[in-house]
Design a protein around this motif. Structure first.
Motif, short mmCIF file in Angstrom:
data_model
loop_
_atom_site.label_atom_id
_atom_site.label_comp_id
_atom_site.label_asym_id
_atom_site.label_seq_id
_atom_site.Cartn_x
_atom_site.Cartn_y
_atom_site.Cartn_z
N ALA A 64 14.63 28.13 -9.63
CA ALA A 64 15.35 29.11 -8.42
C ALA A 64 15.35 30.72 -8.90
O ALA A 64 15.02 31.72 -7.51
N SER A 65 14.26 31.12 -9.85
CA SER A 65 13.30 32.54 -9.89
C SER A 65 12.56 32.39 -9.09
O SER A 65 11.71 33.50 -8.05
N GLN A 66 11.37 31.36 -8.45
CA GLN A 66 10.25 31.34 -7.82
C GLN A 66 10.87 31.19 -6.24
O GLN A 66 11.10 32.04 -5.50
N THR A 67 12.31 30.52 -6.13
CA THR A 67 13.08 31.11 -3.91
C THR A 67 13.77 32.17 -4.59
O THR A 67 12.48 32.46 -3.31
N GLU A 68 14.49 32.35 -5.15
CA GLU A 68 14.29 33.81 -4.57
C GLU A 68 13.39 34.94 -4.56
O GLU A 68 13.67 35.72 -4.41
N ARG A 69 12.54 35.04 -5.30
CA ARG A 69 11.27 35.86 -4.97
C ARG A 69 10.58 35.41 -4.00
O ARG A 69 10.24 36.97 -3.55
N PRO A 79 15.36 38.03 -10.36
CA PRO A 79 15.76 37.52 -9.85
C PRO A 79 16.52 35.67 -10.39
O PRO A 79 17.13 35.67 -10.33
N CYS A 80 16.61 36.26 -11.83
CA CYS A 80 17.01 35.43 -12.55
C CYS A 80 18.40 35.71 -13.83
O CYS A 80 18.74 35.18 -14.35
N SER A 81 18.44 36.49 -13.01
CA SER A 81 19.39 37.52 -13.75
C SER A 81 20.78 36.62 -14.67
O SER A 81 21.10 36.58 -15.09
N TYR A 87 23.57 31.30 -19.53
CA TYR A 87 22.78 30.28 -20.50
C TYR A 87 23.39 31.10 -21.59
O TYR A 87 24.26 30.87 -22.92
N ASP A 88 23.80 32.93 -21.54
CA ASP A 88 24.36 33.01 -22.76
C ASP A 88 26.28 32.80 -22.84
O ASP A 88 26.55 32.68 -24.20
#
Length: 127
Positions: A64-69, A79-81, A87-88
């Motif tokens: 997801a972070s790669q795609t969002e970036r 991008p993956c906050s 997760y938390d």
């Protein structure tokens, strides 16, 4: 897992409170005698075998972070906050549950954190 990996916290909570298991492990998607490679919704490289919920969250947050970036300029925000927040949230739930397969762990979160997938990776090693 799908609700967690798509940032649907209310649906995840509803499913969990309704009795959906969160201590599952994925199995190969092929059927007996099928010569095709396993189909993975997460990442074909890892074959999606032996993953628990934490493995899937890590794998999805990486993708997801790669795609969002690639698709947008998010500025200072990571991008993956949302994946870290989810997760938390899951960690908070799992820490309240007793370990199921091992007496060595205090809670289910510790147990799942140390669980290796079919490629011998823990969720932390995948991250």
């Amino acid at each position: 897992a799908f609700a967690a990996c798509t940032n649907q916290i209310e649906i995840f909570d509803y499913l969990y409170e309704s009795g959906a298991p969160i201590d599952f492990t994925t199995k190969g998607a092929t059927t007996k005698g099928d010569k095709r490679p396993p189909i993975s919704m997460v990442d074909l490289e890892h074959q999606s075998v032996g993953h628990n919920l934490l493995h899937l969250m890590v794998l999805h947050s990486i993708n997801a972070s790669q795609t969002e970036r690639e698709l947008s300029n998010l500025g200072e925000e990571s991008p993956c906050s949302w994946a870290r927040d989810m997760y938390d949230h899951i960690q908070g739930i799992l820490e309240k549950l007793p370990a199921k397969k091992s007496r060595l762990h205090d809670n289910l979160y510790c147990e799942l954190c140390e669980q290796e997938d079919a490629s011998n990776y823990t969720p932390l090693q995948l991250a």
